[in-house]
Design a protein around this motif. Sequence first.
Motif, PDB file in Angstrom:
ATOM      1  N   PHE A 122      -5.741  51.062 -23.644  1.00 56.47           N
ATOM      2  CA  PHE A 122      -6.744  51.403 -24.660  1.00 56.47           C
ATOM      3  C   PHE A 122      -6.186  52.434 -25.630  1.00 56.47           C
ATOM      4  CE2 PHE A 122     -10.072  54.539 -25.828  1.00 56.47           C
ATOM      5  CZ  PHE A 122     -10.745  53.765 -26.767  1.00 56.47           C
ATOM      6  N   ASN A 123      -5.538  53.464 -25.097  1.00 57.49           N
ATOM      7  CA  ASN A 123      -4.970  54.483 -25.983  1.00 57.49           C
ATOM      8  C   ASN A 123      -3.898  53.896 -26.889  1.00 57.49           C
ATOM      9  OD1 ASN A 123      -6.648  56.450 -24.951  1.00 57.49           O
ATOM     10  ND2 ASN A 123      -5.158  57.196 -23.463  1.00 57.49           N
ATOM     11  N   ARG A 124      -3.199  52.894 -26.401  1.00 62.89           N
ATOM     12  CA  ARG A 124      -2.206  52.206 -27.234  1.00 62.89           C
ATOM     13  C   ARG A 124      -2.900  51.501 -28.409  1.00 62.89           C
ATOM     14  NH1 ARG A 124      -0.102  49.532 -23.364  1.00 62.89           N
ATOM     15  NH2 ARG A 124       1.412  51.111 -22.740  1.00 62.89           N
ATOM     16  N   ARG A 125      -4.091  50.950 -28.159  1.00 68.02           N
ATOM     17  CA  ARG A 125      -4.846  50.291 -29.250  1.00 68.02           C
ATOM     18  C   ARG A 125      -5.344  51.327 -30.255  1.00 68.02           C
ATOM     19  NH1 ARG A 125      -6.700  47.804 -24.636  1.00 68.02           N
ATOM     20  NH2 ARG A 125      -8.854  48.530 -24.718  1.00 68.02           N
ATOM     21  N   MET A 143      -5.018  61.204 -25.066  1.00 66.52           N
ATOM     22  CA  MET A 143      -3.919  61.376 -24.121  1.00 66.52           C
ATOM     23  C   MET A 143      -4.033  62.711 -23.381  1.00 66.52           C
ATOM     24  SD  MET A 143      -2.148  58.610 -24.051  1.00 66.52           S
ATOM     25  CE  MET A 143      -0.538  59.002 -23.359  1.00 66.52           C
ATOM     26  N   ASP A 144      -4.493  63.753 -24.078  1.00 63.59           N
ATOM     27  CA  ASP A 144      -4.727  65.030 -23.397  1.00 63.59           C
ATOM     28  C   ASP A 144      -5.725  64.840 -22.258  1.00 63.59           C
ATOM     29  OD1 ASP A 144      -3.029  66.292 -25.154  1.00 63.59           O
ATOM     30  OD2 ASP A 144      -4.608  67.228 -26.346  1.00 63.59           O
ATOM     31  N   GLU A 145      -6.817  64.158 -22.548  1.00 64.74           N
ATOM     32  CA  GLU A 145      -7.837  63.930 -21.525  1.00 64.74           C
ATOM     33  C   GLU A 145      -7.298  63.057 -20.398  1.00 64.74           C
ATOM     34  OE1 GLU A 145     -12.233  61.842 -21.185  1.00 64.74           O
ATOM     35  OE2 GLU A 145     -11.724  62.942 -23.010  1.00 64.74           O
ATOM     36  N   PHE A 146      -6.491  62.057 -20.749  1.00 62.50           N
ATOM     37  CA  PHE A 146      -5.914  61.194 -19.724  1.00 62.50           C
ATOM     38  C   PHE A 146      -5.050  62.003 -18.756  1.00 62.50           C
ATOM     39  CE2 PHE A 146      -2.382  58.564 -18.202  1.00 62.50           C
ATOM     40  CZ  PHE A 146      -3.069  57.540 -17.583  1.00 62.50           C
ATOM     41  N   PHE A 147      -4.225  62.889 -19.283  1.00 63.27           N
ATOM     42  CA  PHE A 147      -3.378  63.698 -18.411  1.00 63.27           C
ATOM     43  C   PHE A 147      -4.215  64.682 -17.596  1.00 63.27           C
ATOM     44  CE2 PHE A 147       0.197  62.020 -20.714  1.00 63.27           C
ATOM     45  CZ  PHE A 147       1.247  62.107 -19.809  1.00 63.27           C
ATOM     46  N   MET A 148      -5.201  65.298 -18.218  1.00 62.19           N
ATOM     47  CA  MET A 148      -6.015  66.268 -17.491  1.00 62.19           C
ATOM     48  C   MET A 148      -6.802  65.610 -16.368  1.00 62.19           C
ATOM     49  SD  MET A 148      -7.478  68.964 -20.314  1.00 62.19           S
ATOM     50  CE  MET A 148      -8.143  67.761 -21.460  1.00 62.19           C
ATOM     51  N   LYS A 149      -7.339  64.426 -16.626  1.00 64.85           N
ATOM     52  CA  LYS A 149      -8.216  63.773 -15.653  1.00 64.85           C
ATOM     53  C   LYS A 149      -7.454  62.821 -14.731  1.00 64.85           C
ATOM     54  CE  LYS A 149     -12.074  62.184 -17.442  1.00 64.85           C
ATOM     55  NZ  LYS A 149     -13.042  61.613 -18.419  1.00 64.85           N
ATOM     56  N   ARG A 150      -6.825  61.808 -15.295  1.00 63.15           N
ATOM     57  CA  ARG A 150      -6.240  60.755 -14.473  1.00 63.15           C
ATOM     58  C   ARG A 150      -4.915  61.201 -13.843  1.00 63.15           C
ATOM     59  NH1 ARG A 150      -9.521  59.189 -12.402  1.00 63.15           N
ATOM     60  NH2 ARG A 150      -8.040  57.801 -11.395  1.00 63.15           N
ATOM     61  N   VAL A 151      -4.000  61.746 -14.655  1.00 67.23           N
ATOM     62  CA  VAL A 151      -2.729  62.199 -14.095  1.00 67.23           C
ATOM     63  C   VAL A 151      -2.963  63.396 -13.179  1.00 67.23           C
ATOM     64  CG1 VAL A 151      -0.414  63.041 -14.617  1.00 67.23           C
ATOM     65  CG2 VAL A 151      -1.460  61.309 -16.080  1.00 67.23           C
ATOM     66  N   GLY A 152      -3.898  64.263 -13.557  1.00 71.81           N
ATOM     67  CA  GLY A 152      -4.227  65.392 -12.696  1.00 71.81           C
ATOM     68  C   GLY A 152      -4.730  64.943 -11.336  1.00 71.81           C
ATOM     69  N   GLY A 153      -5.614  63.948 -11.332  1.00 68.32           N
ATOM     70  CA  GLY A 153      -6.127  63.435 -10.067  1.00 68.32           C
ATOM     71  C   GLY A 153      -5.042  62.794  -9.228  1.00 68.32           C
ATOM     72  N   ALA A 198       5.837  56.973 -16.824  1.00 65.90           N
ATOM     73  CA  ALA A 198       6.816  56.119 -17.512  1.00 65.90           C
ATOM     74  C   ALA A 198       6.181  55.364 -18.668  1.00 65.90           C
ATOM     75  CB  ALA A 198       7.440  55.141 -16.517  1.00 65.90           C
ATOM     76  N   GLU A 199       4.931  54.938 -18.508  1.00 66.55           N
ATOM     77  CA  GLU A 199       4.230  54.213 -19.576  1.00 66.55           C
ATOM     78  C   GLU A 199       3.846  55.141 -20.717  1.00 66.55           C
ATOM     79  OE1 GLU A 199       2.834  50.975 -20.149  1.00 66.55           O
ATOM     80  OE2 GLU A 199       4.256  50.221 -18.694  1.00 66.55           O
ATOM     81  N   ALA A 200       3.464  56.368 -20.382  1.00 64.85           N
ATOM     82  CA  ALA A 200       2.981  57.295 -21.409  1.00 64.85           C
ATOM     83  C   ALA A 200       4.102  57.801 -22.307  1.00 64.85           C
ATOM     84  CB  ALA A 200       2.276  58.483 -20.745  1.00 64.85           C
TER      85      ALA A 200
END
Length: 729
Positions: free
Chosen positions: A60-63, A89-99, A127-129
């Motif tokens: 989604f972020n890629r779109r 992307m900030d939120e993705f790292f804070m939430k998903r990568v953080g978890g 790797a994808e990010a």
Amino acid sequence: MNSGNAYQCPSCEQCFETRAQLVAHINGGNTGCEWHEQDEAVDLSDSEYYLSRELSKLAFNRRVLQEAIDEENPLLERVKFLAIFTENMDEFFMKRVGGLKQQRAASVTERTPDGRRPDEHWEEVLAEARPMLERQVECYRNGLGEALDAAGIEICSYDELTPPEQTEVDAYFEDSILPTLTPLTIDSAKPFPHISNLSLSLGVLAKHPGDDDVTFSRIKMPKNRPRFVQIGEQTRYILLEELVRANLDQIFPNAQILEDATFRVTRNAEVRRNEEVAEDLLQLAEEVIEQRRFATVVRLEVEAGMSDQMLEPLLENLDIGPAEVFRLPGPLDFSDFMTLTDIDRPELKLPEWTPKPHPRLGDGRDATGRSIFEEIREDDILVHHPYHSFNTTVQRFLDEAATDPDVLAIKAAIYRTASDSEVIQRLIDAAENGKQVAVMVELKARFDEENNLEWAQRLEEEGIHVAYGTIGYKTHTKTALVVREEDDGVELYSHIGTGNYHSETAKRYEDLGLFTANRDIGQDLVQLFNYFTGNSVHDEYRELLIAPGNMRERFVEAIRREAEHARAGEPARIAAKMNRLEDPEIVEELYRASQAGVEIDLVVRDICRLRPGLAGISENISVVSIVNRFLEHSRIYYFRNGGDEEFYIGSADWMERNLDNRVEAAVPIHDPELRARIRHVLDLNLSDNTKAWELNPDGSYTQRSPGDEQPRNAQTRLMEEAEQALDRR
């Protein structure tokens, strides 16, 4: 699958003119086809049928990033999406990568429905990010930045300024920036400083007179100073960090500056919340806010040229590994680029959109001569933001309720609201006017805990009864109830929406809401608010779908019912629009419905675990995602039901957290005209060929293109229709 007006059996490849004929063939029919029997043996919980939630979010972020890259978009619209991509992307790292990092540290080995362990997911998303973030910088440096420059919006380096311009910005630095800076140098007397989340810093390696050691210093860019330092009266700027870099001699006089480079830290937002240990939810919210300040670092962005000598103290003190370091050519942090969209250059933007009054409500009571309650009592009203104004619909509902002498009580559930919320003020006004007011304020709304805590405390100070959410659940429903005494008794006026009571997001997010005087719906809301304030759980509701409660069961029943209609050779269809489709049970039910021959059309904005187009599994399912100027946020659910159609709108996505771990509400739409309108909204989304992306079985997306067809942009059409409806009024 449908090819050339023929429906083909995935097993024997025999073709049929109608879907009903194909379904009859699949379900028995003396044809010798064994596909149906084979399907019974398929394990639909197998990981091969599920996409990764994390990778789907990145897709989604890629779109979103593609909207910044797309040169067909107006220039400042591209800048807007460049900034949104950073925020996402900030939120993705804070939430998903953080978890994931938390689970990895705890040696969690449980696999997600797509078959990955947390450590595998963590490695794969990093790797994808990486190339996505690199592509963002490339978009700016090799395209968007040049286009801004050509349009007269120049972002200059210090060396590109003329001597008079350098003198001007140096004076600004000395007067307005230097006093706000606090350089922190690491030495034996000073520990490594705390680096706050998402702050932009300048690292400096220097040698000071009489000292052979090289010191590392950190200078935080102040958030209360403009990132874009304007030069004169022109749209010509220098970035704040570049101005600081050019004036390091004023910060470290007599020192030899060996190196300077920007860096930025992202911290985990998934801090642990022990609701059983916390004395109350107020304490819990305060603890969450404090813990986030010092949470684990999950990403370090550094300027591409940063030396290992400077990087080493960062890695050591932030306790991260090389995989979490992202070397990027500057500038870092494009979120501040959103300020450029305020520049008064309409030719570089999409045509301005001002939400329109609802044709039945006008600009207010004076425009219609009737109160909003008279209008709602006559017929249900469907509002669609941002096409309809929030102020003249939802805000008006609360405004009139606060001052109407016949209103006895107001109840509202607040998940997120504006920092200067008129919604909150009207609830306070209502209490001052003698109304009974009860407000459910969700203190666990992520990143809004502090804002909601302040509102809750202010409401309590005004004598309003405030509920702070419920232990074990997050209250996500968007509902309000007005109790009004009228000539024929007490009436209940309800609002159930898909979006927050937030005046600003209502201008940027696409959402639906229903106003109704339906007694059963009102009584359901009475029960729901009693649950908020009295913890009295109800399992049965007359009209509403409520989670936790009847929502999951009712959705599963509706999907299975469509499958039964299809197996009987009857037309069967499901159409739904949501933000995310993640719940494995719902995905499996949709797969079974597809196997039975149900036509399923889904509009899923971002995360989607389901793989459409799998032969024998999901060839009857299509999934599209729309990324456009407004954030698609409404949830709509449609079931053909043998011709006795059902329509719902509500706050819940088809996610496990929404169906099991949040308090959600969805309301049925009964009025034929409103049903037709919702069907029209679904059809517009499904037929969009300019901003829609089709999900492929492998999880990739293909953007639709009009080709030889007439361009169809769902949001543009809805704006046109809102204007036309107003003209006809």
